[in-house]
Design a protein around this motif. Structure first.
Motif, PDB file in Angstrom:
ATOM      1  N   PHE A  13      13.128   3.697  -5.600  1.00  0.00           N
ATOM      2  CA  PHE A  13      12.612   3.561  -6.967  1.00  0.00           C
ATOM      3  C   PHE A  13      13.184   4.600  -7.935  1.00  0.00           C
ATOM      4  O   PHE A  13      12.892   4.548  -9.123  1.00  0.00           O
ATOM      5  CB  PHE A  13      11.079   3.651  -6.979  1.00  0.00           C
ATOM      6  N   GLU A  15      16.017   5.078  -9.408  1.00  0.00           N
ATOM      7  CA  GLU A  15      16.745   4.534 -10.561  1.00  0.00           C
ATOM      8  C   GLU A  15      15.781   3.890 -11.563  1.00  0.00           C
ATOM      9  O   GLU A  15      15.895   4.108 -12.772  1.00  0.00           O
ATOM     10  CB  GLU A  15      17.784   3.519 -10.108  1.00  0.00           C
ATOM     11  N   ALA A  16      14.816   3.116 -11.062  1.00  0.00           N
ATOM     12  CA  ALA A  16      13.850   2.478 -11.951  1.00  0.00           C
ATOM     13  C   ALA A  16      12.988   3.525 -12.661  1.00  0.00           C
ATOM     14  O   ALA A  16      12.665   3.382 -13.842  1.00  0.00           O
ATOM     15  CB  ALA A  16      12.967   1.508 -11.158  1.00  0.00           C
ATOM     16  N   ASP A  19      15.099   5.132 -15.321  1.00  0.00           N
ATOM     17  CA  ASP A  19      15.263   4.227 -16.463  1.00  0.00           C
ATOM     18  C   ASP A  19      14.059   4.312 -17.388  1.00  0.00           C
ATOM     19  O   ASP A  19      14.196   4.313 -18.605  1.00  0.00           O
ATOM     20  CB  ASP A  19      15.439   2.776 -15.996  1.00  0.00           C
ATOM     21  N   LYS A  20      12.873   4.381 -16.794  1.00  0.00           N
ATOM     22  CA  LYS A  20      11.636   4.438 -17.591  1.00  0.00           C
ATOM     23  C   LYS A  20      11.404   5.830 -18.182  1.00  0.00           C
ATOM     24  O   LYS A  20      10.989   5.967 -19.325  1.00  0.00           O
ATOM     25  CB  LYS A  20      10.449   4.018 -16.703  1.00  0.00           C
ATOM     26  N   TRP A  61       3.757   0.251 -16.302  1.00  0.00           N
ATOM     27  CA  TRP A  61       4.984   0.117 -15.529  1.00  0.00           C
ATOM     28  C   TRP A  61       4.720  -0.619 -14.217  1.00  0.00           C
ATOM     29  O   TRP A  61       5.495  -1.487 -13.805  1.00  0.00           O
ATOM     30  CB  TRP A  61       5.571   1.504 -15.284  1.00  0.00           C
ATOM     31  N   PRO A  67      11.421  -4.319  -8.832  1.00  0.00           N
ATOM     32  CA  PRO A  67      12.828  -4.569  -9.166  1.00  0.00           C
ATOM     33  C   PRO A  67      13.588  -5.191  -7.993  1.00  0.00           C
ATOM     34  O   PRO A  67      13.332  -4.856  -6.832  1.00  0.00           O
ATOM     35  CB  PRO A  67      13.377  -3.180  -9.495  1.00  0.00           C
ATOM     36  N   ASP A  69      16.522  -4.762  -6.865  1.00  0.00           N
ATOM     37  CA  ASP A  69      17.257  -3.846  -6.001  1.00  0.00           C
ATOM     38  C   ASP A  69      16.332  -3.158  -5.007  1.00  0.00           C
ATOM     39  O   ASP A  69      16.761  -2.735  -3.945  1.00  0.00           O
ATOM     40  CB  ASP A  69      18.069  -2.833  -6.798  1.00  0.00           C
ATOM     41  N   ILE A  70      15.046  -3.076  -5.314  1.00  0.00           N
ATOM     42  CA  ILE A  70      14.074  -2.523  -4.373  1.00  0.00           C
ATOM     43  C   ILE A  70      13.785  -3.549  -3.290  1.00  0.00           C
ATOM     44  O   ILE A  70      13.726  -3.234  -2.112  1.00  0.00           O
ATOM     45  CB  ILE A  70      12.754  -2.136  -5.076  1.00  0.00           C
TER      46      ILE A  70
END
Length: 111
Positions: A13, A15-16, A19-20, A61, A67, A69-70
């Motif tokens: 997580f 990267e996500a 991003d947030k 969130w 996501p 990719d997860i």
């Protein structure tokens, strides 16, 4: 998604999360290791927001989907494969390559 999805796949997580909340540092995320209270406290510190505001942002969130990719992360994927084992015939391995799925060895050509 639920927090346990995040906690169980914490590094996936990153990267996500970044991003947030672009202010976060990956080394700090390593230290937090999926602890929700520590994550909220850390976000409050780096974003200079109140913890209640961070909790609201986090709740918003988490209302989103996991996501892709997860979902495709090997840890998550292997867990899903293990859960699917109840649908695999006895004597077969759920981790076997399914490239020949549906191939019964019938090599007859169409007439």
């Amino acid at each position: 998604m639920k927090w346990h999805h995040v906690q169980d796949n914490w590094p996936a997580f990153y990267e996500a999360i970044q991003d947030k909340w672009p202010e976060v540092d990956e080394a700090e995320l390593d230290e937090i290791d999926g602890d929700q209270r520590a994550f909220i406290a850390y976000l409050a510190e780096v974003t200079e927001q109140d913890a209640a505001e961070i909790r609201d942002e986090l709740r918003e969130w988490l209302a989103g989907e996991i996501p892709s990719d997860i979902v495709m992360d090997p840890i998550h994927d292997n867990h899903s494969i293990k859960l699917s084992s109840k649908y695999v015939n006895e004597g077969e391995d759920e981790f076997n390559d399914d490239a020949r799925f549906g191939d019964d060895g019938d090599d007859e050509e169409d007439d």
